[in-house]
Design an enzyme around this catalytic site. Structure first.
Site, PDB file in Angstrom:
ATOM      1  N   ASN A  24       0.877  -1.172   0.000  1.00  0.00           N
ATOM      2  CA  ASN A  24       0.000   0.000   0.000  1.00  0.00           C
ATOM      3  C   ASN A  24       0.912   1.220   0.000  1.00  0.00           C
ATOM      4  O   ASN A  24       1.465   1.576   1.031  1.00  0.00           O
ATOM      5  CB  ASN A  24      -0.891  -0.034   1.251  1.00  0.00           C
ATOM      6  CG  ASN A  24      -1.731   1.225   1.403  1.00  0.00           C
ATOM      7  OD1 ASN A  24      -1.791   2.058   0.489  1.00  0.00           O
ATOM      8  ND2 ASN A  24      -2.375   1.376   2.548  1.00  0.00           N
ATOM      9  N   TRP A  25       1.059   1.815  -1.177  1.00  0.00           N
ATOM     10  CA  TRP A  25       1.988   2.941  -1.302  1.00  0.00           C
ATOM     11  C   TRP A  25       1.451   4.210  -0.642  1.00  0.00           C
ATOM     12  O   TRP A  25       2.173   5.191  -0.493  1.00  0.00           O
ATOM     13  CB  TRP A  25       2.289   3.221  -2.772  1.00  0.00           C
ATOM     14  CG  TRP A  25       3.101   2.169  -3.472  1.00  0.00           C
ATOM     15  CD1 TRP A  25       3.407   0.915  -3.004  1.00  0.00           C
ATOM     16  CD2 TRP A  25       3.720   2.284  -4.760  1.00  0.00           C
ATOM     17  NE1 TRP A  25       4.179   0.254  -3.929  1.00  0.00           N
ATOM     18  CE2 TRP A  25       4.386   1.058  -5.013  1.00  0.00           C
ATOM     19  CE3 TRP A  25       3.772   3.285  -5.733  1.00  0.00           C
ATOM     20  CZ2 TRP A  25       5.102   0.828  -6.197  1.00  0.00           C
ATOM     21  CZ3 TRP A  25       4.473   3.062  -6.901  1.00  0.00           C
ATOM     22  CH2 TRP A  25       5.140   1.843  -7.127  1.00  0.00           C
ATOM     23  N   LYS A  26       0.156   4.202  -0.294  1.00  0.00           N
ATOM     24  CA  LYS A  26      -0.489   5.396   0.286  1.00  0.00           C
ATOM     25  C   LYS A  26      -0.231   6.606  -0.613  1.00  0.00           C
ATOM     26  O   LYS A  26      -0.162   6.447  -1.828  1.00  0.00           O
ATOM     27  CB  LYS A  26      -0.014   5.604   1.729  1.00  0.00           C
ATOM     28  CG  LYS A  26      -0.157   4.327   2.560  1.00  0.00           C
ATOM     29  CD  LYS A  26      -0.079   4.547   4.033  1.00  0.00           C
ATOM     30  CE  LYS A  26      -0.274   3.213   4.737  1.00  0.00           C
ATOM     31  NZ  LYS A  26      -0.334   3.330   6.183  1.00  0.00           N
ATOM     32  N   HIS A  83      -9.665   1.244   4.116  1.00  0.00           N
ATOM     33  CA  HIS A  83      -8.454   1.396   4.929  1.00  0.00           C
ATOM     34  C   HIS A  83      -8.778   2.330   6.104  1.00  0.00           C
ATOM     35  O   HIS A  83      -9.560   3.270   5.957  1.00  0.00           O
ATOM     36  CB  HIS A  83      -7.310   1.975   4.086  1.00  0.00           C
ATOM     37  CG  HIS A  83      -5.999   1.937   4.797  1.00  0.00           C
ATOM     38  ND1 HIS A  83      -5.656   2.873   5.746  1.00  0.00           N
ATOM     39  CD2 HIS A  83      -4.973   1.057   4.732  1.00  0.00           C
ATOM     40  CE1 HIS A  83      -4.455   2.557   6.222  1.00  0.00           C
ATOM     41  NE2 HIS A  83      -4.025   1.470   5.632  1.00  0.00           N
ATOM     42  N   GLU A  96      -5.982  -5.026  10.009  1.00  0.00           N
ATOM     43  CA  GLU A  96      -4.941  -4.056  10.338  1.00  0.00           C
ATOM     44  C   GLU A  96      -5.293  -3.318  11.626  1.00  0.00           C
ATOM     45  O   GLU A  96      -6.085  -2.368  11.610  1.00  0.00           O
ATOM     46  CB  GLU A  96      -4.822  -3.019   9.217  1.00  0.00           C
ATOM     47  CG  GLU A  96      -4.410  -3.594   7.888  1.00  0.00           C
ATOM     48  CD  GLU A  96      -3.768  -2.536   7.003  1.00  0.00           C
ATOM     49  OE1 GLU A  96      -2.634  -2.751   6.585  1.00  0.00           O
ATOM     50  OE2 GLU A  96      -4.382  -1.492   6.770  1.00  0.00           O
ATOM     51  N   GLY A 147       2.021   1.970  10.716  1.00  0.00           N
ATOM     52  CA  GLY A 147       3.005   3.048  10.611  1.00  0.00           C
ATOM     53  C   GLY A 147       3.683   3.391  11.928  1.00  0.00           C
ATOM     54  O   GLY A 147       4.357   4.401  12.048  1.00  0.00           O
ATOM     55  N   GLY A 158       2.573  -1.209   4.273  1.00  0.00           N
ATOM     56  CA  GLY A 158       2.690   0.218   3.977  1.00  0.00           C
ATOM     57  C   GLY A 158       4.142   0.615   3.778  1.00  0.00           C
ATOM     58  O   GLY A 158       4.728   0.403   2.717  1.00  0.00           O
ATOM     59  N   GLY A 159       4.745   1.158   4.828  1.00  0.00           N
ATOM     60  CA  GLY A 159       6.103   1.695   4.763  1.00  0.00           C
ATOM     61  C   GLY A 159       7.119   0.812   4.047  1.00  0.00           C
ATOM     62  O   GLY A 159       7.860   1.275   3.178  1.00  0.00           O
TER      63      GLY A 159
HETATM   64  P1  PGA Z   1       2.493   0.023   7.662  1.00  0.00           P
HETATM   65  O1  PGA Z   1       1.064   0.319   6.974  1.00  0.00           O
HETATM   66  O2  PGA Z   1       3.001  -1.246   7.049  1.00  0.00           O
HETATM   67  O3  PGA Z   1       3.337   1.217   7.294  1.00  0.00           O
HETATM   68  O4  PGA Z   1       2.252  -0.095   9.113  1.00  0.00           O
HETATM   69  C1  PGA Z   1       0.173  -0.718   6.715  1.00  0.00           C
HETATM   70  C2  PGA Z   1      -1.068  -0.172   6.072  1.00  0.00           C
HETATM   71  O5  PGA Z   1      -1.534   0.913   6.465  1.00  0.00           O
HETATM   72  O6  PGA Z   1      -1.639  -0.804   5.167  1.00  0.00           O
END
Ligand code: PGA
Length: 249
Positions: free
Chosen positions: A10-12, A95, A167, A173, A234-235
């Site tokens: 998930n590149w956000k 999300h 999640e 994050g 994410g990250g």
């Molecule tokens: P994260 O994010 O891996 O940076 O904790 C996960 C997400 O929000 O899908």
């Protein structure tokens, strides 16, 4: 039949189109895998370039959102048929960042899930509790509420084809991963909820990811759990570590 693992990045709201091409080219060789489905869920503006940049690989492209109408006067929104036509296969729905910052509620998310399925997209439906909810002991009640409301009117066959991402909000994050036991317990609870709502076969088929600070160091232990079928990342999806997550074994 054993469920196939699925790891989605998930590149956000990261990566301009030119940065996205560079990242895709860096990641593609690292995420080659015969046993794991790999998805890059990219910002809408990057979709066309990333679809081009994954050609010839097994990587699929996902969107991070969609709107539940097919077209019309909805300034700024993106419709399912647009995503499909652009080559998108998956779409993240619900999300926690969209639920919290953009006030998406379960009634709306239910419409989005149905629209995605109708268009032939595979939803990655997200659910998860806050730290307060975990401390109050209502985690599973809350997750069951989300799953039940988001899947109203969705058939067993459709549910078997989709992906659910558990999640915990407090793990996103933050670098604070849920323990393997916590993640497995909730993913198992989600599968039991699906079995109650539908049947055992549907529960066995649906793929359930864990998300929240997944990285190359913790993926193997998390993905070894019987009810965890991969991760929403994410990250760590924006760097070479993503390759380690995909090739976690
Ligand atoms: P994260 O994010 O891996 O940076 O904790 C996960 C997400 O929000 O899908």
């Amino acid at each position: 039949m054993a469920r196939r693992k699925i790891v989605a990045g998930n590149w956000k709201m990261n990566m301009t189109p030119s940065e996205a091409v560079k990242l895709t080219e860096e990641l593609n060789p690292l995420v080659a895998s015969d046993d794991v489905d790999v998805v890059y869920c990219v910002p809408a503006i990057d979709i066309t370039t990333v679809v081009e940049a994954v050609k010839g690989t097994k990587v699929a492209v996902g969107a991070q959102n969609l709107y539940f109408e097919d077209k019309g006067a909805y300034t700024g929104e993106i419709a399912a048929p647009m995503l499909v036509d652009a080559g998108v296969k998956y779409v993240i729905i619900g999300h926690s960042e969209r639920r919290e910052y953009f006030k998406e509620d379960d009634a709306m998310l239910n419409k989005k899930v149905k629209k995605a399925l109708e268009a032939g997209l595979i939803p990655i439906l997200c659910c998860g509790e806050s730290l307060e909810q975990r401390e109050m002991g209502v985690t599973m009640d809350w997750i069951r509420f989300q799953i039940k409301s988001d899947l109203v009117g969705v058939t067993a066959e459709q549910v078997a084809s989709l992906v659910i991402a558990y999640e915990p909000i407090w793990a996103i994050g933050t670098g604070k991963t849920a323990t393997t036991e916590q993640a497995q317990e909730v993913c198992k609870g989600i599968r039991e909820c699906i079995a109650e709502m539908y049947d055992q076969a549907t529960a066995e088929a649906v793929r359930i990811q864990y998300g929240g600070s997944v990285n190359g160091g913790n993926a193997a232990e998390l993905f070894a759990q019987p009810d965890i079928d991969g991760g929403l990342v994410g990250g760590a999806s924006l760097k070479a570590d993503f390759g380690k997550i995909v090739n976690y074994k």
